[in-house]
Motif scaffolding. Sequence first.
Motif, short mmCIF file in Angstrom:
data_model
loop_
_atom_site.label_atom_id
_atom_site.label_comp_id
_atom_site.label_asym_id
_atom_site.label_seq_id
_atom_site.Cartn_x
_atom_site.Cartn_y
_atom_site.Cartn_z
N LEU B 207 -129.14 -79.34 9.59
CA LEU B 207 -128.02 -79.80 9.74
C LEU B 207 -127.85 -81.02 8.50
O LEU B 207 -128.86 -81.43 8.19
CB LEU B 207 -127.66 -80.95 11.12
N SER B 208 -126.79 -80.98 7.99
CA SER B 208 -126.45 -81.86 6.72
C SER B 208 -126.10 -83.07 7.01
O SER B 208 -125.45 -83.30 8.13
CB SER B 208 -125.36 -81.20 5.74
N ASN B 209 -126.60 -84.10 6.42
CA ASN B 209 -126.22 -85.45 6.74
C ASN B 209 -125.17 -86.03 5.88
O ASN B 209 -124.67 -87.18 6.33
CB ASN B 209 -127.45 -86.38 6.50
N ASP B 210 -124.61 -85.20 5.13
CA ASP B 210 -123.26 -85.74 4.53
C ASP B 210 -122.22 -84.64 4.57
O ASP B 210 -121.19 -85.10 5.29
CB ASP B 210 -123.38 -86.30 2.92
N GLN B 211 -122.04 -83.68 3.59
CA GLN B 211 -121.06 -82.62 3.99
C GLN B 211 -121.63 -81.27 3.92
O GLN B 211 -122.75 -81.10 3.59
CB GLN B 211 -120.19 -82.66 2.54
N CYS B 212 -121.03 -80.30 4.23
CA CYS B 212 -121.32 -78.88 3.82
C CYS B 212 -120.88 -78.52 2.77
O CYS B 212 -119.44 -78.74 2.49
CB CYS B 212 -120.69 -78.07 5.14
N ARG B 213 -121.83 -78.06 1.92
CA ARG B 213 -121.74 -77.48 0.44
C ARG B 213 -122.06 -76.25 0.27
O ARG B 213 -122.96 -75.88 -0.57
CB ARG B 213 -122.23 -78.43 -0.44
N PRO B 214 -121.25 -75.29 0.93
CA PRO B 214 -121.42 -73.62 0.82
C PRO B 214 -121.82 -73.24 -0.73
O PRO B 214 -120.93 -73.74 -1.45
CB PRO B 214 -120.59 -73.05 1.49
N PHE B 359 -117.86 -78.56 -3.20
CA PHE B 359 -119.04 -77.84 -4.19
C PHE B 359 -119.21 -78.74 -5.36
O PHE B 359 -118.45 -79.37 -5.95
CB PHE B 359 -118.08 -76.52 -4.57
N GLN B 360 -120.52 -78.81 -5.87
CA GLN B 360 -120.97 -79.71 -6.77
C GLN B 360 -121.24 -78.99 -8.02
O GLN B 360 -120.61 -79.27 -9.19
CB GLN B 360 -122.07 -80.59 -6.20
N SER B 361 -122.13 -78.18 -8.06
CA SER B 361 -122.53 -77.47 -9.27
C SER B 361 -123.08 -76.02 -8.79
O SER B 361 -123.75 -75.75 -7.57
CB SER B 361 -123.56 -78.42 -10.08
N ALA B 362 -123.55 -75.12 -9.71
CA ALA B 362 -123.93 -73.80 -9.53
C ALA B 362 -125.20 -73.65 -9.02
O ALA B 362 -126.20 -74.46 -9.70
CB ALA B 362 -123.52 -72.80 -10.51
N ASP B 363 -125.46 -72.92 -8.14
CA ASP B 363 -126.78 -72.61 -7.71
C ASP B 363 -127.19 -71.13 -8.34
O ASP B 363 -126.25 -70.08 -8.26
CB ASP B 363 -127.02 -72.21 -6.31
N PRO B 364 -127.92 -71.22 -9.35
CA PRO B 364 -128.49 -69.76 -9.87
C PRO B 364 -128.65 -68.65 -9.26
O PRO B 364 -128.22 -67.33 -9.28
CB PRO B 364 -129.49 -70.00 -10.79
N GLU B 365 -128.89 -68.88 -7.91
CA GLU B 365 -129.13 -67.76 -6.80
C GLU B 365 -127.71 -67.41 -6.16
O GLU B 365 -127.85 -66.31 -5.26
CB GLU B 365 -130.28 -68.14 -5.97
N CYS B 366 -127.03 -68.25 -6.39
CA CYS B 366 -125.57 -67.92 -5.86
C CYS B 366 -124.42 -67.75 -7.03
O CYS B 366 -124.13 -68.71 -7.54
CB CYS B 366 -125.16 -68.86 -4.76
N ASP B 367 -124.29 -66.40 -7.50
CA ASP B 367 -123.77 -66.27 -8.60
C ASP B 367 -122.58 -65.40 -8.47
O ASP B 367 -122.33 -64.42 -9.37
CB ASP B 367 -124.80 -65.58 -9.70
N LEU B 368 -121.82 -65.47 -7.45
CA LEU B 368 -120.38 -64.84 -7.28
C LEU B 368 -119.39 -65.71 -7.63
O LEU B 368 -119.37 -66.85 -8.07
CB LEU B 368 -120.55 -64.32 -5.75
N ASN B 369 -118.04 -65.10 -7.60
CA ASN B 369 -116.81 -65.83 -7.88
C ASN B 369 -116.33 -66.63 -6.95
O ASN B 369 -115.37 -66.28 -6.09
CB ASN B 369 -115.83 -64.64 -8.27
N TYR B 370 -117.08 -67.74 -6.51
CA TYR B 370 -116.51 -68.72 -5.41
C TYR B 370 -115.55 -69.20 -5.86
O TYR B 370 -115.21 -69.83 -6.97
CB TYR B 370 -117.60 -69.53 -5.06
#
Lengths: 87, 401
Positions: B207-214, B359-370
Amino acid sequence: MSTEIEKTLIEMIAKHAEVKPESLSASMPVKETGIDSLGTAELMFDIEEHYNIVLDNASELQERFELGTIKDLAKRLEQQLECEVEV
Amino acid sequence: MHRVAVTGVGCITALGDNYQQFSKNVLEGYCGVAPVTLFDKSLVISQQVAEVKNFIVENHFDVRKQLPFLDRFAQFALVSAREAVSHAGLTDQVLSESSSVVYGTGIGGQTTQDEGYWRLYGEKAKRLPPFTVPKLVPSSAASHISIDMGITGPSFGVTSSCASAGHALCVGVMMLNSGQCDVAICGGSEAPINVGTVKAWEGMRVLSNDQCRPFSAGRGGVILGEGAATLILETYEHAEKRGATILAELVGFGMSSDANHVVAPIVHGPASAMSKALDNAGIVPEKIDYINAHGSGTQQNDVTETAAIHSVFGKHATNLAISSTKAMHGHTLGAASGVEAAACLSALEHQVAPPTVNFQSADPECDLNYVVNCAQPMKVEYVMNNSFAFGGLNTSIIFRR
């Protein structure tokens, strides 16, 4: 003159039958109060909670709900309360 | 095989108590997450949740004749089903024998169970209320919808954790194709915001303690959400014959199992569900414009789902738009696929891809067109709705405008 138990039962039955307590009397058969099977299950729960007892001998009790008056039910409860050992 | 029309939708979530409000909020990027109010929040560490707000039960149900039998999850199911049926313009005559109810939930009447356990073990009570059992059974949502609407066709509950509503929709299509019914009332409902359930999720450390950031760097996990969504599925001929407005077509679905691990996700299971959905719809991957991802916001899910999308879509993976609306309405568990199907229908209706907020910043392992933080107007013809549950149970569903 109604006993305390009868008065309490009348209040409880009136709530579940959705009628005014004044419209009920102790001499009235329980099933003529308008209480349905759902209300009866809730009434049994309320009685157990209020008197902190477990209603034993369910079949005999069911008979009282089916056939008896509020007075009969009160008498039955009184007997159980008299010999009730704190469970 | 019948073509399957979607002719109605109903929805109650942290984004509102009806589909129109949900649609507006989901496309505007409104985040429904806030500190818990349903119980004393000091009892839990993870206090951020997505609750249904201003839900006054007396406005929806007979206090004496219905409420004693309705757990919170069944209340949500019924509210959303009533909206969906009304939206579809279904009459009592159409409903009755020719309809069925297939309804998902991951945990069923846990609010009732939690209150019961508190009475027994916390307050040392000697008894439970008389209708505890009918309230807590997971099939009660299906039963209540059937009773409320006089549906005498087949009705039952479906459970597969976070893919429950997805499986309910897939089974709904199978029911239509097998001739069991002409109309299938399908969806999912969940009410997990109670102390016992939140503590159980806390124990998993997801569980996240602040927000969900997929899909974002620094994502901290899941935010639990509650609610329900119901879709009216109908054979195309039946919908046309009665002059119903067709909102979308459910053109394909795929189901698969990881057969691997109870909680750890892997690529091949989700990829298989998506491939089967494309095959079932009879379309090439390039047709998909938007994916409403499972996107739970955990480290592992988002990386694994990204890899699975790469493996199924190849070059097109980076073209199509992807978002996870869970950041707004929380993870509604057994309702998730239903709620997110509603988001897909909004995307089709308004030709806008809903955003992945927080969404805050890109994760190199999540590299799609979100689609991040703001909705994206675009052509949306085909959409895919993914749900991947604990235990490796996967569904993927495709809708067409």
